[in-house]
Motif scaffolding. Sequence first.
Motif, PDB file in Angstrom:
ATOM      1  N   LEU A  11      66.622  45.289   8.423  1.00 37.18           N
ATOM      2  CA  LEU A  11      65.917  45.772   9.440  1.00 37.18           C
ATOM      3  C   LEU A  11      66.586  46.552  10.832  1.00 37.18           C
ATOM      4  N   LYS A  12      66.894  47.707  10.767  1.00 39.65           N
ATOM      5  CA  LYS A  12      67.716  48.003  12.238  1.00 39.65           C
ATOM      6  C   LYS A  12      66.471  48.401  13.222  1.00 39.65           C
ATOM      7  N   LEU A  13      66.623  47.935  14.224  1.00 38.75           N
ATOM      8  CA  LEU A  13      65.830  47.974  15.462  1.00 38.75           C
ATOM      9  C   LEU A  13      66.527  48.604  16.692  1.00 38.75           C
ATOM     10  N   SER A  14      66.253  49.623  17.209  1.00 38.99           N
ATOM     11  CA  SER A  14      66.831  50.181  18.430  1.00 38.99           C
ATOM     12  C   SER A  14      66.525  49.051  19.586  1.00 38.99           C
ATOM     13  N   GLY A  15      67.353  49.142  20.282  1.00 41.50           N
ATOM     14  CA  GLY A  15      67.140  48.378  21.766  1.00 41.50           C
ATOM     15  C   GLY A  15      65.891  48.679  22.316  1.00 41.50           C
ATOM     16  N   GLU A  16      65.245  50.115  22.239  1.00 42.68           N
ATOM     17  CA  GLU A  16      64.119  50.750  22.804  1.00 42.68           C
ATOM     18  C   GLU A  16      62.877  50.136  22.447  1.00 42.68           C
ATOM     19  N   ALA A  54      70.794  48.283  21.792  1.00 42.09           N
ATOM     20  CA  ALA A  54      70.866  47.724  23.178  1.00 42.09           C
ATOM     21  C   ALA A  54      70.604  48.853  23.969  1.00 42.09           C
ATOM     22  N   GLY A  55      70.009  49.983  23.466  1.00 41.09           N
ATOM     23  CA  GLY A  55      69.422  51.258  24.280  1.00 41.09           C
ATOM     24  C   GLY A  55      68.822  51.119  25.412  1.00 41.09           C
ATOM     25  N   ASN A  56      67.901  49.738  25.482  1.00 47.58           N
ATOM     26  CA  ASN A  56      67.160  49.596  26.569  1.00 47.58           C
ATOM     27  C   ASN A  56      67.878  49.022  27.568  1.00 47.58           C
ATOM     28  N   TRP A  58      71.712  48.757  28.081  1.00 55.45           N
ATOM     29  CA  TRP A  58      72.919  49.363  28.305  1.00 55.45           C
ATOM     30  C   TRP A  58      73.479  50.263  26.962  1.00 55.45           C
ATOM     31  N   ARG A  59      73.963  51.665  27.506  1.00 59.75           N
ATOM     32  CA  ARG A  59      74.897  52.108  26.275  1.00 59.75           C
ATOM     33  C   ARG A  59      76.368  52.450  26.772  1.00 59.75           C
ATOM     34  N   GLY A  60      77.154  52.279  25.896  1.00 61.44           N
ATOM     35  CA  GLY A  60      78.590  52.753  26.278  1.00 61.44           C
ATOM     36  C   GLY A  60      78.889  53.814  26.967  1.00 61.44           C
ATOM     37  N   ARG A  61      78.198  55.020  26.399  1.00 62.36           N
ATOM     38  CA  ARG A  61      78.219  56.261  26.733  1.00 62.36           C
ATOM     39  C   ARG A  61      77.840  56.357  28.336  1.00 62.36           C
ATOM     40  N   ALA A  73      83.065  49.607  28.375  1.00 67.59           N
ATOM     41  CA  ALA A  73      81.477  49.829  28.482  1.00 67.59           C
ATOM     42  C   ALA A  73      80.888  49.439  27.202  1.00 67.59           C
ATOM     43  N   ASP A  74      81.614  49.883  26.175  1.00 65.59           N
ATOM     44  CA  ASP A  74      81.133  49.439  24.601  1.00 65.59           C
ATOM     45  C   ASP A  74      80.946  48.035  24.690  1.00 65.59           C
ATOM     46  N   TYR A  75      81.988  47.429  25.094  1.00 60.59           N
ATOM     47  CA  TYR A  75      81.806  45.926  24.889  1.00 60.59           C
ATOM     48  C   TYR A  75      80.539  45.251  25.768  1.00 60.59           C
ATOM     49  N   GLY A 134      76.752  43.806  17.578  1.00 62.58           N
ATOM     50  CA  GLY A 134      77.024  45.124  16.675  1.00 62.58           C
ATOM     51  C   GLY A 134      78.291  44.645  15.648  1.00 62.58           C
ATOM     52  N   THR A 135      79.123  45.447  15.616  1.00 61.53           N
ATOM     53  CA  THR A 135      80.101  45.266  14.556  1.00 61.53           C
ATOM     54  C   THR A 135      81.236  44.205  15.145  1.00 61.53           C
ATOM     55  N   GLY A 136      81.301  44.147  16.732  1.00 57.53           N
ATOM     56  CA  GLY A 136      82.276  43.390  17.373  1.00 57.53           C
ATOM     57  C   GLY A 136      83.256  44.403  17.738  1.00 57.53           C
ATOM     58  N   ASN A 137      83.274  45.677  17.463  1.00 54.04           N
ATOM     59  CA  ASN A 137      84.254  46.510  17.776  1.00 54.04           C
ATOM     60  C   ASN A 137      83.685  47.783  18.680  1.00 54.04           C
ATOM     61  N   PRO A 138      84.667  48.095  19.593  1.00 49.16           N
ATOM     62  CA  PRO A 138      84.104  49.277  20.642  1.00 49.16           C
ATOM     63  C   PRO A 138      83.971  50.716  19.596  1.00 49.16           C
ATOM     64  N   THR A 141      78.685  52.215  16.453  1.00 48.59           N
ATOM     65  CA  THR A 141      76.984  52.002  17.018  1.00 48.59           C
ATOM     66  C   THR A 141      76.436  51.030  16.377  1.00 48.59           C
ATOM     67  N   THR A 142      75.329  50.460  16.672  1.00 44.98           N
ATOM     68  CA  THR A 142      74.593  49.374  15.899  1.00 44.98           C
ATOM     69  C   THR A 142      74.010  49.948  14.648  1.00 44.98           C
ATOM     70  N   ASP A 143      73.849  51.400  14.449  1.00 39.99           N
ATOM     71  CA  ASP A 143      73.516  51.783  13.396  1.00 39.99           C
ATOM     72  C   ASP A 143      74.425  51.549  12.287  1.00 39.99           C
TER      73      ASP A 143
HETATM   74  N1  UDP Z   1      78.368  49.034  20.419  1.00 40.56           N
HETATM   75  C1  UDP Z   1      79.545  48.984  20.209  1.00 40.56           C
HETATM   76  N2  UDP Z   1      80.122  48.427  18.992  1.00 40.56           N
HETATM   77  C2  UDP Z   1      79.140  48.328  17.871  1.00 40.56           C
HETATM   78  C3  UDP Z   1      77.760  48.395  18.180  1.00 40.56           C
HETATM   79  C4  UDP Z   1      77.398  48.738  19.367  1.00 40.56           C
HETATM   80  O1  UDP Z   1      80.538  49.127  21.068  1.00 40.56           O
HETATM   81  O2  UDP Z   1      79.502  47.915  16.791  1.00 40.56           O
HETATM   82  C5  UDP Z   1      77.904  49.293  21.806  1.00 40.56           C
HETATM   83  C6  UDP Z   1      77.916  51.057  22.265  1.00 40.56           C
HETATM   84  O3  UDP Z   1      78.307  51.044  23.275  1.00 40.56           O
HETATM   85  C7  UDP Z   1      76.370  51.353  22.287  1.00 40.56           C
HETATM   86  C8  UDP Z   1      75.789  49.877  22.431  1.00 40.56           C
HETATM   87  O4  UDP Z   1      76.554  48.723  22.163  1.00 40.56           O
HETATM   88  O5  UDP Z   1      76.088  52.152  22.952  1.00 40.56           O
HETATM   89  C9  UDP Z   1      74.269  49.654  22.110  1.00 40.56           C
HETATM   90  O6  UDP Z   1      74.316  49.944  20.857  1.00 40.56           O
HETATM   91  P1  UDP Z   1      73.497  51.193  20.272  1.00 40.56           P
HETATM   92  O7  UDP Z   1      73.608  52.580  21.232  1.00 40.56           O
HETATM   93  O8  UDP Z   1      73.590  51.397  18.944  1.00 40.56           O
HETATM   94  O9  UDP Z   1      71.744  50.809  20.547  1.00 40.56           O
HETATM   95  P2  UDP Z   1      70.380  51.453  20.089  1.00 40.56           P
HETATM   96  O10 UDP Z   1      70.668  52.643  20.045  1.00 40.56           O
HETATM   97  O11 UDP Z   1      70.108  51.161  18.645  1.00 40.56           O
HETATM   98  O12 UDP Z   1      69.511  50.739  20.946  1.00 40.56           O
END
Ligand code: UDP
Length: 238
Positions: A11-16, A54-56, A58-61, A73-75, A134-138, A141-143
Amino acid sequence: MDGLKYHRILLKLSGEALAGEEGFGINPQNALDIARRVRDVREMGVDVAIVIGAGNLWRGRVGQNSGMDPATADYMGMLATVMNALALMDALEKLGVVTRVQSAIEMHSVAEPYIRRRAIRHLEKGRVVILGGGTGNPYFTTDTAAALRATELCCDVLIKATKVDGVYDSDPKTNPNARRFETITYMDAINQRVQVMDSTALTLCMDNKLPILVLNLWDETALSRALKGEPVGTLVAE
Ligand code: UDP
């Protein structure tokens, strides 16, 4: 486990999904609502692994757009997923669901490290495995983390829980004539750039023949109906 179409799901849940009305932060009530749906699925006898975003928080972007080093930022984003994982763990355990949190970034005092065979063992024992970090790598995405873990953990399907009831050919919020796909191929999803997952995640699913089911988590019965094989949401497959 008769009558079930899927026996092990990711199950993939967005942070939101954890955020309240304001769209950010963690609302424990939302966590409990999600936990109830997960408990119902566990009670059907389905193995459940969860990847949370983790979009709720922080997002790396966001950091990158304000001049931060993109990898840093991704970490930060990956660390934020672990907070969400703990919130979900707390809600599930309140309902009596046994969980284990594993993180792709090691932090021994709050989570087990991600170890594939150990995660599978937890699933076999009926524990809900929540995968943070996540994958542990910048630069991912969590998808993509969800696609990767679903494949590694031999899940039958990746269920992408959203606030809409599937994948549309345009935004249903702005276009009243938007059409929902019942099924769509991986290739069409990639080529038409439909808002389902990023292309890295889609390609990984396609290469591993992992079906993706997009459904509305806030429809109380959608998840359990989908697991029984009823046509719910949008299926992305071959
Ligand atoms: N992220 C990353 N590597 C990963 C998964 C996540 O660097 O393997 C970072 C990335 O900055 C991303 C943030 O973690 O913006 C939150 O994940 P995501 O945007 O996928 O969250 P969601 O949109 O599902 O809430």
